[in-house]
Design a protein around this motif. Sequence first.
Motif, PDB file in Angstrom:
ATOM      1  N   THR A  33      11.146  -0.232  -2.773  1.00  0.00           N
ATOM      2  CA  THR A  33       9.806   0.289  -2.990  1.00  0.00           C
ATOM      3  C   THR A  33       8.908  -0.208  -1.861  1.00  0.00           C
ATOM      4  O   THR A  33       9.405  -0.646  -0.821  1.00  0.00           O
ATOM      5  CB  THR A  33       9.269  -0.155  -4.370  1.00  0.00           C
ATOM      6  N   THR A  34       7.600  -0.156  -2.037  1.00  0.00           N
ATOM      7  CA  THR A  34       6.679  -0.569  -0.983  1.00  0.00           C
ATOM      8  C   THR A  34       5.920  -1.826  -1.390  1.00  0.00           C
ATOM      9  O   THR A  34       5.760  -2.128  -2.576  1.00  0.00           O
ATOM     10  CB  THR A  34       5.659   0.539  -0.689  1.00  0.00           C
ATOM     11  N   LYS A  35       5.451  -2.549  -0.382  1.00  0.00           N
ATOM     12  CA  LYS A  35       4.635  -3.729  -0.647  1.00  0.00           C
ATOM     13  C   LYS A  35       3.386  -3.353  -1.426  1.00  0.00           C
ATOM     14  O   LYS A  35       2.967  -4.082  -2.343  1.00  0.00           O
ATOM     15  CB  LYS A  35       4.241  -4.397   0.676  1.00  0.00           C
ATOM     16  N   ALA A  36       2.791  -2.223  -1.081  1.00  0.00           N
ATOM     17  CA  ALA A  36       1.565  -1.791  -1.755  1.00  0.00           C
ATOM     18  C   ALA A  36       1.817  -1.549  -3.242  1.00  0.00           C
ATOM     19  O   ALA A  36       0.990  -1.906  -4.086  1.00  0.00           O
ATOM     20  CB  ALA A  36       1.026  -0.525  -1.092  1.00  0.00           C
ATOM     21  N   ASN A  37       2.947  -0.956  -3.560  1.00  0.00           N
ATOM     22  CA  ASN A  37       3.266  -0.694  -4.965  1.00  0.00           C
ATOM     23  C   ASN A  37       3.407  -1.996  -5.743  1.00  0.00           C
ATOM     24  O   ASN A  37       2.900  -2.140  -6.863  1.00  0.00           O
ATOM     25  CB  ASN A  37       4.558   0.113  -5.051  1.00  0.00           C
ATOM     26  N   LEU A  38       4.094  -2.969  -5.143  1.00  0.00           N
ATOM     27  CA  LEU A  38       4.265  -4.259  -5.805  1.00  0.00           C
ATOM     28  C   LEU A  38       2.936  -4.999  -5.922  1.00  0.00           C
ATOM     29  O   LEU A  38       2.655  -5.636  -6.945  1.00  0.00           O
ATOM     30  CB  LEU A  38       5.268  -5.118  -5.035  1.00  0.00           C
TER      31      LEU A  38
END
Length: 310
Positions: A33-38
């Motif tokens: 996934t993405t850092k932003a999502n986490l």
Amino acid sequence: MEMLQGRDLPDIWMFVRVVEAGSFSEAARRMGTTKANLSRAVARLEKTLATKLLNRSTRKLGLSEAGRAIFQHALHMVEQAQGIEALAAGMQAGPGGLLRVSASMAFGNTHLAGLLPAFLERYPDIRVVLTMTDRYVDLVEEGIDVALRFASRIDMQSAVARPLAPLHYVLVAAPGYLEKHGVPAGIEDLPGHRCLTFGTTGAPAIWEFVTGGERARVRVDGVMSANSSPSLRLAMLRGGGIALLPTFVVGEDIRRGEAVQLLPHIDPVGTFGDRIYAVYLENRFLPPKVRVFIDYLVERIGERPYWDAF
């Protein structure tokens, strides 16, 4: 603070994975996934709990004080969910993952560490973290899967205590000490001997025995006290005096003739209880790694522990 809802479970899952990975970027790589999502997931969880969970900096990610406590509970939730997944997928025959075990310093150093290599060879997908401490360990707060405890009985509401083995005690002394000071003919002779006692205050100790179905107590003045059974064992082997010790500490010394069991017809009552238990959190979906570890200990130790072979 808002109430946690089912919709918050994915955020809890992501929070755990970020902490385990040590960074948002590494967790994102592992999870695809993405850092932003986490980052959004952790921020939502912090808002729901009205608590800061992570201390962020450009170089380091760390848990806040509240985050450390909440992480252990969240980790337990995630592992329960994984147990359900494993059960549904029919994967119970292949245990794996990180197994966190707690034991006393004496038992961990004397026996458990030596039992682990054969266990890990049998289950190559399991990794073990062994924590040895003589203080009480909270399974949830400290993320422990199995704690080995000594007691006469264990009363718990949210945990299970499975008996592993009996815990026996003996009076022992080195042959050299007995040659110099004589052999006690009965427990009434013990106050006249140099005794090595368990404790930290230096106050006289009360040793308790069962003889003829009756309990008897003897007050002894220790020439040396220590809050470590292995330390008392070492002093005893060097001729320091008579000690009352668990057989798992001194059984091999008796078998080799380096220590002599005294008054074998009398049963000492130890301070740590009379049984070794494996304690783990109550869980309908017991993780396979926990189940096979406890089964292994029962197999290797059991009702007739090898250290009592003397």
